[in-house]
Design an enzyme around this catalytic site. Sequence first.
Site, PDB file in Angstrom:
ATOM      1  N   GLY A  82       3.918  -1.787  11.790  1.00  0.00           N
ATOM      2  CA  GLY A  82       2.647  -2.471  11.980  1.00  0.00           C
ATOM      3  C   GLY A  82       2.728  -3.659  12.914  1.00  0.00           C
ATOM      4  O   GLY A  82       1.772  -3.961  13.641  1.00  0.00           O
ATOM      5  N   HIS A 137      14.997   5.137   2.054  1.00  0.00           N
ATOM      6  CA  HIS A 137      14.684   3.732   2.308  1.00  0.00           C
ATOM      7  C   HIS A 137      13.788   3.694   3.541  1.00  0.00           C
ATOM      8  O   HIS A 137      14.125   4.256   4.578  1.00  0.00           O
ATOM      9  CB  HIS A 137      15.960   2.924   2.534  1.00  0.00           C
ATOM     10  CG  HIS A 137      15.699   1.460   2.684  1.00  0.00           C
ATOM     11  ND1 HIS A 137      16.425   0.654   3.517  1.00  0.00           N
ATOM     12  CD2 HIS A 137      14.775   0.657   2.108  1.00  0.00           C
ATOM     13  CE1 HIS A 137      15.973  -0.583   3.445  1.00  0.00           C
ATOM     14  NE2 HIS A 137      14.965  -0.600   2.602  1.00  0.00           N
ATOM     15  N   ASP A 138      12.655   3.035   3.421  1.00  0.00           N
ATOM     16  CA  ASP A 138      11.649   3.133   4.482  1.00  0.00           C
ATOM     17  C   ASP A 138      12.177   2.694   5.843  1.00  0.00           C
ATOM     18  O   ASP A 138      11.769   3.236   6.878  1.00  0.00           O
ATOM     19  CB  ASP A 138      10.368   2.386   4.111  1.00  0.00           C
ATOM     20  CG  ASP A 138      10.591   0.961   3.624  1.00  0.00           C
ATOM     21  OD1 ASP A 138      11.710   0.434   3.793  1.00  0.00           O
ATOM     22  OD2 ASP A 138       9.639   0.377   3.073  1.00  0.00           O
ATOM     23  N   ARG A 160       0.605   5.704   0.773  1.00  0.00           N
ATOM     24  CA  ARG A 160      -0.236   6.751   1.347  1.00  0.00           C
ATOM     25  C   ARG A 160       0.515   8.065   1.374  1.00  0.00           C
ATOM     26  O   ARG A 160       1.741   8.103   1.298  1.00  0.00           O
ATOM     27  CB  ARG A 160      -0.708   6.398   2.753  1.00  0.00           C
ATOM     28  CG  ARG A 160       0.394   6.325   3.788  1.00  0.00           C
ATOM     29  CD  ARG A 160       0.518   4.954   4.407  1.00  0.00           C
ATOM     30  NE  ARG A 160       1.585   4.950   5.408  1.00  0.00           N
ATOM     31  CZ  ARG A 160       1.392   5.138   6.694  1.00  0.00           C
ATOM     32  NH1 ARG A 160       0.177   5.377   7.154  1.00  0.00           N
ATOM     33  NH2 ARG A 160       2.398   5.087   7.528  1.00  0.00           N
ATOM     34  N   SER A 178       0.844  -1.198   0.000  1.00  0.00           N
ATOM     35  CA  SER A 178       0.000   0.000   0.000  1.00  0.00           C
ATOM     36  C   SER A 178       0.876   1.243   0.000  1.00  0.00           C
ATOM     37  O   SER A 178       2.053   1.198   0.359  1.00  0.00           O
ATOM     38  CB  SER A 178      -0.928   0.016   1.226  1.00  0.00           C
ATOM     39  OG  SER A 178      -0.183   0.159   2.419  1.00  0.00           O
TER      40      SER A 178
END
Length: 500
Positions: free
Chosen positions: A416, A241-242, A18, A16
């Site tokens: 998460g 980079h996340d 956002r 996903s």
Amino acid sequence: MAESSVYLAVDLGASSGRVVAGSFDGTQVTLEEAYRFENGGVLAGGHLYWDLLNQWGNVVKGLRAAAAKHGNRIRSVGVDTWGVDFGLLGRNDELLGNPYHYRDTRTVGLMEQAFKTVPRAEIFAQTGLQFMEFNTLYQLIAMQQSNSPLLEMAERLLMIPDLFHWLLTGEKANEYTDVSTSQFYNPQTGDFARPLLEKFNLPTQMLGPLVKPGDKLGPIKRAVAEETGLNEVQVVLPGTHDTASAVMAVPAASVPGAKPDWCYISSGTWSLMGVETPQPIINDRMYQLNFTNEGGVGGTTRVLKNIAGLWLVQQCRQLWKQQGHEFGWEELTRRAGETQPLLSLVDPDAPAFVAPRDMPAAIREYCQQTGQPVPQSEGAVIRCALESLALRYRMVLGLLEELVGGELKTIHIVGGGSLNRLLCQMTADCCNRRVVAGPVEATAIGNVMLQAVTDGTVGSIAQAREVIRHSFSVQQYLPQNTWPWNGAYERFMQLVQRAK
């Protein structure tokens, strides 16, 4: 009261994407999701791609929604994504095809072929990166072996977040935290490992200037401003980079670059487990353990290990959904909690679990082949996956402590996976360490707060982490029932050793 400053985080994950608005009032930061969209690979012509133009269209919609609500308070925008994947630009900045997805099969088996050209040890000495067959290096070698015309036509290689920053500004630059996942970046020189690419006869002229988290890339293009309703705000590079952005948001009290007494798990589809160090660690032991050095914020290095993470659980849930059983995450966790503990174990990083068509069947088959009770119910399958993941964390924790030469007293779980209370308690019990879970939205928070540091509204990364501690609730888990895990860990290590 002064008006809050708003920073937009474009946060793109493998499933996903956002656009998140982060409002900072001088004391606390709050997040609001302006827009969310589904993301994923597209199978076409036997290969798996990212649909970049669809992703960009959704990013524009998100920016438009944020602009409509926050208007002139928006100070800047920055993009973070997953690592390793890239796109190529040709003459006149023509986008050459859709970027490949890292789970495309064209790189399967290529690492061993690559080692015949450049030995494995030499690649590690130049890059300090763990060996994973989807690393950018092997993707380029795959293009070379298939005689891809795109490789010959390419004038610039941009990693995925670099592509979005180019679409926003027109500026072409490579941000180093994402480049550090490529396996052709040298963390000791702070530059591309061009000699390595040359040994593979891969082009190097397509590599652009390196930029760092916190750098200002420039204002968004006028056309983008007009299309979104934004002013021509600055594009400020987060840790693109996340995981670099997620680690930025770890609510630890230490100064970045100090010797760590804590480690992090950025928990999602993958679990990235590691420490923040002042310098890369490149030695024989790192090489043997296949750990990695990736770029961090504030000049730090993230010494870490990729672990399969909640991938096994997600794929089980997905298959059951296809079969007509719509289990929520809470329901699956409840069922897992009601089943017998530590009965069956798997190695979450075993090849059998990389991309099976039927994940529950793959877990059951692994247990059967290793002489263990075969989990039958959905709860038993999930419990097996979660307990195995906690045991993998214990294994990596011990190796991290060996590498940094000291005890890591706290495990920070962000992302998460920090919402999975059962897994968090399992981790505390299995590792016999205090676990601090949260914040959940670590990646977006880290992206937003580094923009605030660049803007000057927050004085430093250490101060940003203090703001994060005061802005978001975290949950603490203390070890409660540790002794059963010791025998389970011995069994787990036997499974891991058997696979070698």
